[in-house]
Design a protein around this motif. Structure first.
Motif, short mmCIF file in Angstrom:
data_model
loop_
_atom_site.label_atom_id
_atom_site.label_comp_id
_atom_site.label_asym_id
_atom_site.label_seq_id
_atom_site.Cartn_x
_atom_site.Cartn_y
_atom_site.Cartn_z
N ASP A 1 5.63 2.40 1.32
CA ASP A 1 6.62 2.04 0.71
C ASP A 1 7.47 0.73 1.04
OD1 ASP A 1 5.97 3.30 -1.57
OD2 ASP A 1 7.41 4.87 -1.37
N LEU A 2 7.78 1.07 2.39
CA LEU A 2 8.73 0.17 3.14
C LEU A 2 7.85 -1.29 3.64
CD1 LEU A 2 10.75 -1.19 4.68
CD2 LEU A 2 10.58 0.73 6.36
N LEU A 3 6.59 -0.93 4.14
CA LEU A 3 5.68 -1.88 4.37
C LEU A 3 5.02 -2.92 3.11
CD1 LEU A 3 3.18 0.02 7.01
CD2 LEU A 3 4.52 -2.16 7.34
N GLY A 4 5.13 -2.04 1.90
CA GLY A 4 4.66 -2.93 0.84
C GLY A 4 5.81 -3.96 0.67
N GLU A 5 6.91 -4.00 1.15
CA GLU A 5 8.04 -4.94 0.72
C GLU A 5 8.08 -6.12 1.64
OE1 GLU A 5 9.76 -4.74 -2.06
OE2 GLU A 5 8.68 -2.81 -2.53
N LEU A 6 7.08 -5.76 2.56
CA LEU A 6 7.10 -7.04 3.67
C LEU A 6 6.29 -7.93 3.50
CD1 LEU A 6 7.30 -4.79 7.11
CD2 LEU A 6 9.35 -5.81 5.78
N PRO A 7 6.41 -9.40 3.90
CA PRO A 7 5.35 -10.44 3.72
C PRO A 7 4.05 -9.80 4.29
CG PRO A 7 7.47 -11.24 4.55
CD PRO A 7 7.51 -9.85 4.72
N GLU A 8 2.98 -10.50 3.88
CA GLU A 8 1.56 -9.93 4.13
C GLU A 8 1.43 -9.89 5.81
OE1 GLU A 8 -1.93 -8.12 3.30
OE2 GLU A 8 -0.17 -8.71 1.98
N ASP A 9 1.84 -11.08 6.09
CA ASP A 9 1.58 -11.26 7.77
C ASP A 9 2.16 -10.08 8.63
OD1 ASP A 9 0.04 -13.62 7.03
OD2 ASP A 9 1.40 -14.98 7.59
N ASP A 10 3.59 -10.06 8.33
CA ASP A 10 4.62 -8.90 8.98
C ASP A 10 3.75 -7.40 8.69
OD1 ASP A 10 5.96 -10.95 9.62
OD2 ASP A 10 7.57 -10.69 8.12
#
Length: 441
Positions: A261-270
């Motif tokens: 869930d957390l990673l899904g909110e980050l920009p694709e590169d991050d």
């Protein structure tokens, strides 16, 4: 000597070989890491600094130590081989505590620390400093020298003036946190006993600067637990302030569904950069979860339920349920499947609930007491369908199975509630915790 059986002096641990569960030596102990606490409370021992064969020094948490016996340390789980970096709230016992000059509270005499013992707390996995071996006086040598590897008097003829004695940590002063002050160390000591959800609410009400200071000083496992309870904006803010390698370690320590869930909110590169830094097995679990829509059984599930083969016994099942790292919801039942035992498993056969495990003899095979009447959830099941399933059958956890009959994971009731409550529910509840934070900002 099993871990926790009695006190262990750190001089005996220095240089001790560390082995993995398979019996292969992974390195040797070079130091122990402790965290100071306010007042007379003894420091908590967080883990070991282990030197690998390539001279790299890594951190081994005490929670991964399963035995200290016959001159060797046995560890469990996969070692994180990232280089050890000492954090502001941490102290090295061999490197910083031995030879330290403290004072006896009762007589105000100055003493020099020669050795300390550590022990595991009863019925818990935490370790702390137990007693301190000291020499009275300033410890001026009258000849000979001292072996710095162990912090003990050198046996080559030298001697030091002053009586030696062993005292409780609480009998000493001079190496603990001050009661007052606004450093991250003091906040951590103040909030040490808070549940992750309460500490998360405290962090949310701190200023941005203080929130980052405290979050950065938390241990990976503790920070992972707290992040899971924070609002999304705070999660992203804190993760963005961590170094990439530290951020990856914290994501590994989170439940896979929360990390996804957390990673899904980050920009694709991050997102891709952090996934590349995670252990491949952890990254694979997270990527699998990110492939599902958010508010579906697949998006809500964890990939780490208790999975057993049908020929496992009730005794085996209860041993797995006792794992302190499991939430009460995940420990409420075990899932019986054909091999492989990790999700996605072989054919899912059924569930055994905790209460049933308590009613039958320990030697009973779990395959003989299955609850296989209830249809499992599909990964595409929408949130209302999942919630209805829990309400209808009074469940706290439910299996998620694909079209081929393989167990993919389990949905727990806390994740269902988390997604059904208003988006800002974490910011409007538990006002008592917010009051605790008023003086800390």
């Amino acid at each position: 000597m099993a871990a926790g059986a009695s006190r262990i002096f750190v001089s005996h641990l220095s240089g001790m070989a560390v082995f993995d569960p398979g019996g292969d030596q992974v390195g040797r102990v070079r130091d122990l890491v402790a965290m100071l606490r306010v007042g007379s409370r003894p420091p908590r021992v967080l883990g070991l600094v282990v030197e690998l064969s390539n001279r790299r020094r890594i951190f081994l948490p005490m929670t991964r130590v399963t035995g200290i016996e016959s001159g060797q340390i046995i560890s469990t789980g996969v070692l994180n081989v990232r280089r050890f970096e000492q954090r502001p709230t941490e102290r090295l016992i061999l490197g910083e505590l031995l030879d330290r000059r403290l004072r006896l509270i009762e007589t105000d005499e100055e003493v020099t620390v020669l050795d300390v013992s550590v022990r595991q707390l009863a019925a818990r996995r935490e370790w702390e400093i137990d007693r301190v071996y000291v020499r009275k006086g300033r410890g001026t040598r009258t000849g000979g020298g001292e072996d710095r590897r162990f912090g003990l008097p050198w046996k080559g003829g030298g001697r030091r003036s002053g009586e030696t004695l062993t005292v409780e940590w609480s009998a000493l002063t001079g190496f603990s946190l001050e009661e007052h002050g606004q450093g991250a160390e003091n906040l951590l000591a103040t909030f040490e006993q808070l549940r992750p959800a309460d500490l998360a609410n405290v962090l949310h009400h701190l200023s941005a600067k203080r929130r980052i200071e405290v979050a950065s000083a938390l241990q990976d496992d503790r920070l992972a637990d707290v992040l899971e309870e924070l609002p999304e904006d705070d999660q992203i803010e804190i993760l963005g302030e961590l170094k990439d390698e530290r951020a990856a370690e914290v994501l590994e320590a989170m439940d896979p569904d929360d990390a996804a869930d957390l990673l899904g909110e980050l920009p694709e590169d991050d997102k891709e950069r952090l996934l590349a830094l995670m252990r491949p097995s952890d990254a694979a679990d997270v990527r699998r979860l990110m492939a599902y829509e958010d508010k579906t059984a697949g998006g809500l599930m964890t990939t780490e339920p208790i999975v057993l083969r049908p020929d496992a016994t009730i005794a085996d099942a209860l041993a797995r349920v006792r794992n302190r790292d499991l939430s009460p919801a995940l420990a409420a039942q075990v899932y019986v499947c054909r091999p492989p035992d990790e999700t996605p498993t072989g054919k899912y056969l059924g569930t055994v609930h905790f209460q049933r495990l308590l009613r039958d003899p320990p030697y009973t095979l779990v395959g003989s007491i299955l609850d296989d009447d209830l249809l499992p959830l599909t990964p595409e099941a929408a949130l209302p369908e999942v919630a209805g399933f829990f309400a209808t059958y009074d469940m706290v956890a439910a299996p998620v199975v694909d079209d081929g009959g393989a167990l993919l994971g389990a949905v727990t009731v806390d994740d269902v509630l988390d997604h059904m409550l208003p988006d800002d529910w974490r910011e409007t509840e538990f006002h008592l915790s917010a009051e605790v934070a008023e003086g800390a900002g």
